[in-house]
Design a protein around this motif. Structure first.
Motif, PDB file in Angstrom:
ATOM      1  N   PHE A 446      31.712  18.871  46.229  1.00 57.84           N
ATOM      2  CA  PHE A 446      30.775  18.203  47.129  1.00 57.84           C
ATOM      3  C   PHE A 446      31.090  18.567  48.576  1.00 57.84           C
ATOM      4  O   PHE A 446      32.249  18.605  48.994  1.00 57.84           O
ATOM      5  CB  PHE A 446      30.845  16.685  46.958  1.00 57.84           C
ATOM      6  N   ALA A 447      30.053  18.846  49.359  1.00 60.40           N
ATOM      7  CA  ALA A 447      30.196  19.133  50.781  1.00 60.40           C
ATOM      8  C   ALA A 447      29.195  18.294  51.559  1.00 60.40           C
ATOM      9  O   ALA A 447      28.117  17.947  51.055  1.00 60.40           O
ATOM     10  CB  ALA A 447      29.971  20.623  51.060  1.00 60.40           C
ATOM     11  N   GLU A 448      29.563  17.940  52.792  1.00 58.39           N
ATOM     12  CA  GLU A 448      28.668  17.159  53.640  1.00 58.39           C
ATOM     13  C   GLU A 448      27.319  17.869  53.751  1.00 58.39           C
ATOM     14  O   GLU A 448      27.259  19.079  53.988  1.00 58.39           O
ATOM     15  CB  GLU A 448      29.269  16.981  55.031  1.00 58.39           C
ATOM     16  N   GLY A 449      26.250  17.122  53.564  1.00 59.45           N
ATOM     17  CA  GLY A 449      24.910  17.697  53.604  1.00 59.45           C
ATOM     18  C   GLY A 449      24.342  18.005  52.238  1.00 59.45           C
ATOM     19  O   GLY A 449      23.133  18.243  52.105  1.00 59.45           O
ATOM     20  N   ASP A 450      25.193  18.019  51.202  1.00 63.45           N
ATOM     21  CA  ASP A 450      24.696  18.229  49.842  1.00 63.45           C
ATOM     22  C   ASP A 450      23.863  17.026  49.412  1.00 63.45           C
ATOM     23  O   ASP A 450      24.015  15.918  49.944  1.00 63.45           O
ATOM     24  CB  ASP A 450      25.861  18.402  48.874  1.00 63.45           C
ATOM     25  N   PRO A 451      22.978  17.217  48.423  1.00 56.56           N
ATOM     26  CA  PRO A 451      22.254  16.068  47.870  1.00 56.56           C
ATOM     27  C   PRO A 451      23.236  15.011  47.374  1.00 56.56           C
ATOM     28  O   PRO A 451      24.303  15.341  46.834  1.00 56.56           O
ATOM     29  CB  PRO A 451      21.463  16.686  46.712  1.00 56.56           C
ATOM     30  N   ALA A 452      22.890  13.758  47.564  1.00 53.63           N
ATOM     31  CA  ALA A 452      23.779  12.668  47.169  1.00 53.63           C
ATOM     32  C   ALA A 452      24.006  12.687  45.657  1.00 53.63           C
ATOM     33  O   ALA A 452      23.048  12.793  44.878  1.00 53.63           O
ATOM     34  CB  ALA A 452      23.191  11.329  47.590  1.00 53.63           C
ATOM     35  N   PRO A 453      25.267  12.593  45.230  1.00 51.82           N
ATOM     36  CA  PRO A 453      25.565  12.616  43.796  1.00 51.82           C
ATOM     37  C   PRO A 453      25.378  11.245  43.158  1.00 51.82           C
ATOM     38  O   PRO A 453      25.273  10.228  43.858  1.00 51.82           O
ATOM     39  CB  PRO A 453      27.041  13.027  43.768  1.00 51.82           C
ATOM     40  N   PRO A 454      25.371  11.186  41.814  1.00 51.29           N
ATOM     41  CA  PRO A 454      25.446   9.876  41.153  1.00 51.29           C
ATOM     42  C   PRO A 454      26.800   9.250  41.460  1.00 51.29           C
ATOM     43  O   PRO A 454      27.780   9.962  41.736  1.00 51.29           O
ATOM     44  CB  PRO A 454      25.296  10.219  39.672  1.00 51.29           C
ATOM     45  N   ALA A 455      26.864   7.942  41.429  1.00 50.09           N
ATOM     46  CA  ALA A 455      28.092   7.273  41.863  1.00 50.09           C
ATOM     47  C   ALA A 455      28.471   6.139  40.926  1.00 50.09           C
ATOM     48  O   ALA A 455      27.610   5.529  40.269  1.00 50.09           O
ATOM     49  CB  ALA A 455      27.926   6.738  43.290  1.00 50.09           C
ATOM     50  N   ILE A 456      29.775   5.868  40.894  1.00 48.98           N
ATOM     51  CA  ILE A 456      30.342   4.775  40.103  1.00 48.98           C
ATOM     52  C   ILE A 456      31.130   3.863  41.033  1.00 48.98           C
ATOM     53  O   ILE A 456      31.989   4.328  41.793  1.00 48.98           O
ATOM     54  CB  ILE A 456      31.293   5.302  39.008  1.00 48.98           C
ATOM     55  N   ILE A 457      30.836   2.579  41.010  1.00 44.05           N
ATOM     56  CA  ILE A 457      31.665   1.583  41.687  1.00 44.05           C
ATOM     57  C   ILE A 457      32.636   1.055  40.643  1.00 44.05           C
ATOM     58  O   ILE A 457      32.221   0.542  39.602  1.00 44.05           O
ATOM     59  CB  ILE A 457      30.815   0.433  42.260  1.00 44.05           C
ATOM     60  N   MET A 458      33.942   1.199  40.915  1.00 40.89           N
ATOM     61  CA  MET A 458      34.950   0.881  39.906  1.00 40.89           C
ATOM     62  C   MET A 458      35.950  -0.141  40.457  1.00 40.89           C
ATOM     63  O   MET A 458      36.982   0.214  41.025  1.00 40.89           O
ATOM     64  CB  MET A 458      35.679   2.148  39.461  1.00 40.89           C
ATOM     65  N   PRO A 459      35.694  -1.441  40.294  1.00 41.34           N
ATOM     66  CA  PRO A 459      36.632  -2.471  40.753  1.00 41.34           C
ATOM     67  C   PRO A 459      37.843  -2.570  39.827  1.00 41.34           C
ATOM     68  O   PRO A 459      37.726  -2.432  38.607  1.00 41.34           O
ATOM     69  CB  PRO A 459      35.799  -3.751  40.711  1.00 41.34           C
ATOM     70  N   HIS A 460      39.015  -2.828  40.412  1.00 46.07           N
ATOM     71  CA  HIS A 460      40.246  -2.927  39.627  1.00 46.07           C
ATOM     72  C   HIS A 460      40.345  -4.269  38.932  1.00 46.07           C
ATOM     73  O   HIS A 460      39.569  -5.191  39.168  1.00 46.07           O
ATOM     74  CB  HIS A 460      41.464  -2.694  40.528  1.00 46.07           C
ATOM     75  N   GLY A 461      41.342  -4.391  38.051  1.00 45.08           N
ATOM     76  CA  GLY A 461      41.598  -5.646  37.353  1.00 45.08           C
ATOM     77  C   GLY A 461      42.397  -6.592  38.225  1.00 45.08           C
ATOM     78  O   GLY A 461      42.614  -6.379  39.410  1.00 45.08           O
ATOM     79  N   GLY A 462      42.849  -7.674  37.630  1.00 51.86           N
ATOM     80  CA  GLY A 462      43.676  -8.632  38.366  1.00 51.86           C
ATOM     81  C   GLY A 462      43.055 -10.034  38.403  1.00 51.86           C
ATOM     82  O   GLY A 462      43.232 -10.801  37.475  1.00 51.86           O
ATOM     83  N   PRO A 463      42.347 -10.379  39.478  1.00 52.43           N
ATOM     84  CA  PRO A 463      42.070  -9.556  40.652  1.00 52.43           C
ATOM     85  C   PRO A 463      43.237  -9.446  41.636  1.00 52.43           C
ATOM     86  O   PRO A 463      43.151  -8.701  42.604  1.00 52.43           O
ATOM     87  CB  PRO A 463      40.904 -10.287  41.315  1.00 52.43           C
ATOM     88  N   TRP A 464      44.331 -10.193  41.377  1.00 51.77           N
ATOM     89  CA  TRP A 464      45.476 -10.098  42.276  1.00 51.77           C
ATOM     90  C   TRP A 464      46.242  -8.816  41.968  1.00 51.77           C
ATOM     91  O   TRP A 464      47.340  -8.820  41.426  1.00 51.77           O
ATOM     92  CB  TRP A 464      46.382 -11.323  42.127  1.00 51.77           C
ATOM     93  N   ALA A 465      45.653  -7.705  42.308  1.00 52.92           N
ATOM     94  CA  ALA A 465      46.215  -6.378  42.067  1.00 52.92           C
ATOM     95  C   ALA A 465      45.583  -5.439  43.075  1.00 52.92           C
ATOM     96  O   ALA A 465      44.876  -5.877  43.994  1.00 52.92           O
ATOM     97  CB  ALA A 465      45.929  -5.938  40.630  1.00 52.92           C
ATOM     98  N   ARG A 466      45.798  -4.124  42.909  1.00 55.69           N
ATOM     99  CA  ARG A 466      45.214  -3.152  43.818  1.00 55.69           C
ATOM    100  C   ARG A 466      45.255  -1.782  43.148  1.00 55.69           C
ATOM    101  O   ARG A 466      45.932  -1.587  42.130  1.00 55.69           O
ATOM    102  CB  ARG A 466      45.960  -3.092  45.148  1.00 55.69           C
TER     103      ARG A 466
END
Length: 673
Positions: A446-466
């Motif tokens: 991926f390079a700046e200016g390329d068409p936007a790719p599909p994306a995944i939002i991936m939250p971690h477990g816990g939630p008291w974690a990182r």
């Protein structure tokens, strides 16, 4: 020794040939490659420097479980010794000790009544695992169980014995370094009286000697690494509707344990005060605490004056301090060698010039990787180093005499990482202005200016974690980015390790402001051209699975689909599980409030894939089964129950491959990504 380091700094030309990367390839990484047992993992070095110990894939690509392996460093021509577990037993850990001894950890499937003994409060017929520790030596012939209690429980019913075997969480509490050549201190939880008992275990004879046991109100805190004398104790009591935490410090003159008010706090305060060591020259304690600033720092505490030093011994400012590094060999015993802090990865700040030079040299030779000094021999003639990155599987190196480097091996040499993106720490603002840290991994090409790719939002477990910007042992980050997805891992409010303010601001915000942070991360990606607004999914595991359930039933979610792994679906049922542990209930359980996905299943707006292991006792599979039963027919939904899979790693190759295959199929079909 330091002259040797000058030689080390000049061997980069020949050394770099070991780390040349292949040509850029657009081929996605096969699921099989990411699911395989690592060729080399869990590597450690014996105190005398004579042996290396590791978990290995003994049968290569066909390995279903790792074996324990030992290398004789005094005879490099000798083949390593290998011990495989039984057909229904799996090694999940190994660590070199002293006197040629090795500690191993194994697990075995168990199906039956747990009586609440599994540490998770589960009762009734349950599919889970039993865990055991074994001591062995470099010959790997005999394995001794230091916590074998069947001989001491004669007359007890089989159910009680089995309960104890499930509950035992034995560990080495102190290795007594090398000043005591034969003994270590082991701790085990005794289900008969629900207290932790401490024993001195002789590595040569296998005999144990009772030392002490926790009382009903007080538990052992810091031990003197010289002789295992108790230096501090921790006390917890219920006081006026909340828990009060106190630290008692031993008076060296009287031997009495006195309460120190500077270490007294309540469950409602949510401060961290952790004693992590003691300076023998001054008698002061090293304390990691966030009570003086948003980010945790290391302070010195004087038990005589009962005061903290005015200025911290170590503070990063932008990141939390995590611990101190104290010497363990006769030459540097208990000396302060450095500090550990939480950056994009966990990092060491070395005060010791030798280790600092090693750290910087390897960072120069292996740029853009995370360098960790894992272990070293007592005389420092051998140092074990690990290198890894978000797009580089862990590799291990042995430094001899400050000048000779040998690459021990790679954990996954079969993985072509040229199609894997690199991970960066970024910050974005949530809708209410709060700054949210996040880890962003873009596709490799991926390079700046390329068409936007599909994306995944991936939250971690816990939630008291990182999360950390390092190699993902689940394989999910590598799998997705090699297929052209951009991945964002929001460190949403409620995450731990990014400062107290972010941590406590998640209280009572499950499915609400915590969820807004994830949605705002998706909007940030769209604004910068990192995500196609019509091709965004949310994928999470454990608490992240809850977030996926919540996203599926929230109005105006920015996602086209959701993937929930081992997720909490019903907050009321989670609270009941935690209520078996009153301490956990009042620390974290009381913060679990907000939008309950199970009460909003009629509002589901998108396709959902649900993955859950049938040996999960942390989040019982009934959460996923009940949610699936409520949404089936209202939206495209699929529940995949995974045989013999627990909540946490390690997972078998078959389990990992099944999840990766299901994720890919779902994203490309029902989700239309």
């Amino acid at each position: 020794m330091f002259n040797s380091l000058k030689k080390l700094a000049h061997i980069g030309a020949g050394f770099s040939a070991l780390f040349a990367f292949g040509q850029v390839s657009a081929d996605p990484i096969p699921a099989d490659d990411l699911a395989r047992i690592p060729l080399l993992s869990n590597v450690s070095l014996s105190a005398d420097g004579n042996h290396l110990v590791a978990l290995v894939a003994a049968d290569g690509a066909d390995s279903e479980g790792p074996a324990v392996s030992v290398w004789d460093l005094n005879d490099e021509q000798a083949a390593p010794r290998i011990a495989k577990a039984g057909s229904d037993v799996e090694f999940i850990g190994a660590n070199a000790l002293k006197m040629g001894q090795i500690l191993t950890v194994a697990r075995k499937p168990y199906s039956g009544e747990t009586y609440g003994c599994d540490g998770e409060g589960t009762k009734g017929l349950t599919k889970t695992f039993t865990y055991k520790l074994f001591f062995t030596d470099e010959k790997l012939k005999k394995f001794k169980d230091p916590f074998d209690i069947r001989g001491t429980m004669k007359g007890r019913g089989e159910a009680m014995i089995r309960c104890f075997e499930i509950a035992v969480r034995g560990n080495i509490r102190s290795d007594l370094l090398t000043l005591d050549p034969e003994n270590v201190v082991v701790a085990e939880f005794d289900v008969r009286n629900f207290r932790t008992e401490y024993k001195k275990y002789n590595l040569r004879t296998g005999k144990t000697e009772f030392l002490f046991i926790d009382s009903e109100e007080q538990s052992v805190g810091l031990l003197d690494p010289r002789d295992a004398t108790i230096l501090t104790k921790d006390k917890v009591e219920y006081d006026g509707g909340k828990f009060k935490f106190e630290t008692l410090i031993r008076d060296p003159e009287t031997g009495n344990f006195d309460i120190h008010d500077k270490f007294t706090w309540y469950s409602s305060d949510r401060v961290g005060v952790s004693i992590v060591g003691r300076d023998e020259q001054t008698g002061k304690f090293y304390v990691v605490t966030n009570q003086f600033s948003d980010k945790a720092a290391v302070y010195m505490y004087d038990p005589v004056t009962r005061e903290f030093d005015k200025d911290p011994a170590f503070a990063h400012g932008r990141y939390d301090a995590a611990s101190v590094i104290l010497g363990r060999s006769p030459n540097d015993f208990n000396q302060l060698l450095g500090f550990v802090y939480e950056g994009d990865v966990r990092k060491a700040y070395w005060l010791d010039p030798y280790f600092d030079s090693i750290q910087k040299t390897f960072e120069k030779l292996l740029p853009d990787t995370n360098i960790s000094i894992v272990d070293y021999s007592d005389d420092r003639s051998k140092v074990l180093v690990q290198s890894s990155a978000s797009n580089v599987p862990p590799s291990y190196y042995l430094l001899r005499d400050g000048s000779q480097i040998k690459k021990l091996g790679d954990s996954a040499p079969w993985v072509d990482v040229s199609s894997v993106g690199t991970t960066s720490l970024i910050y974005y603002n949530a809708r209410d202005g709060k700054e949210i840290p996040a880890l962003l991994t873009l596709p490799a090409d991926f390079a700046e200016g390329d068409p936007a790719p599909p994306a995944i939002i991936m939250p971690h477990g816990g939630p008291w974690a990182r999360d950390y910007a390092d190699w993902d042992p689940t394989g999910w980050i590598q799998f997705l980015t090699s297929r052209g997805y951009a991945v964002l891992q929001p460190q949403y409010r409620g995450s731990f390790g990014w400062g107290r303010d972010l941590w406590v601001s998640g209280d009572g915000e499950w499915g609400q402001k915590m969820q807004d942070d994830k949605d705002d991360g998706a909007a940030w990606m769209v604004d910068l051209g990192y995500a196609d607004p019509d091709r965004i999914a949310i994928l999470g595991y454990s608490y992240g699975g809850f977030a996926a359930f919540a996203a599926a039933v929230r109005e105006d979610s920015p996602y086209q689909c959701a993937i929930a792994g081992a997720g909490v679906a019903d907050l009321t049922r989670l609270s009941r599980v935690w209520s078996d542990n009153s301490l956990q209930r009042y620390l974290q359980g009381r913060t679990v409030k907000g939008m309950n996905p199970m009460e909003n299943t009629d509002k589901i707006t998108m396709p959902i894939l649900i993955l859950h292991g049938d040996r999960d006792v942390r989040v019982p599979i009934s959460h996923s089964q009940r949610f699936y039963g409520k949404v089936e027919g209202k939206a495209p939904a699929k529940l995949v129950e995974i045989d013999d899979m627990p909540h946490s790693l390690p997972w078998t190759p078959a389990q990992k491959k099944l999840m990766l295959d299901e994720i890919e199929a779902f994203l490309t079909s029902e989700c239309g990504m």
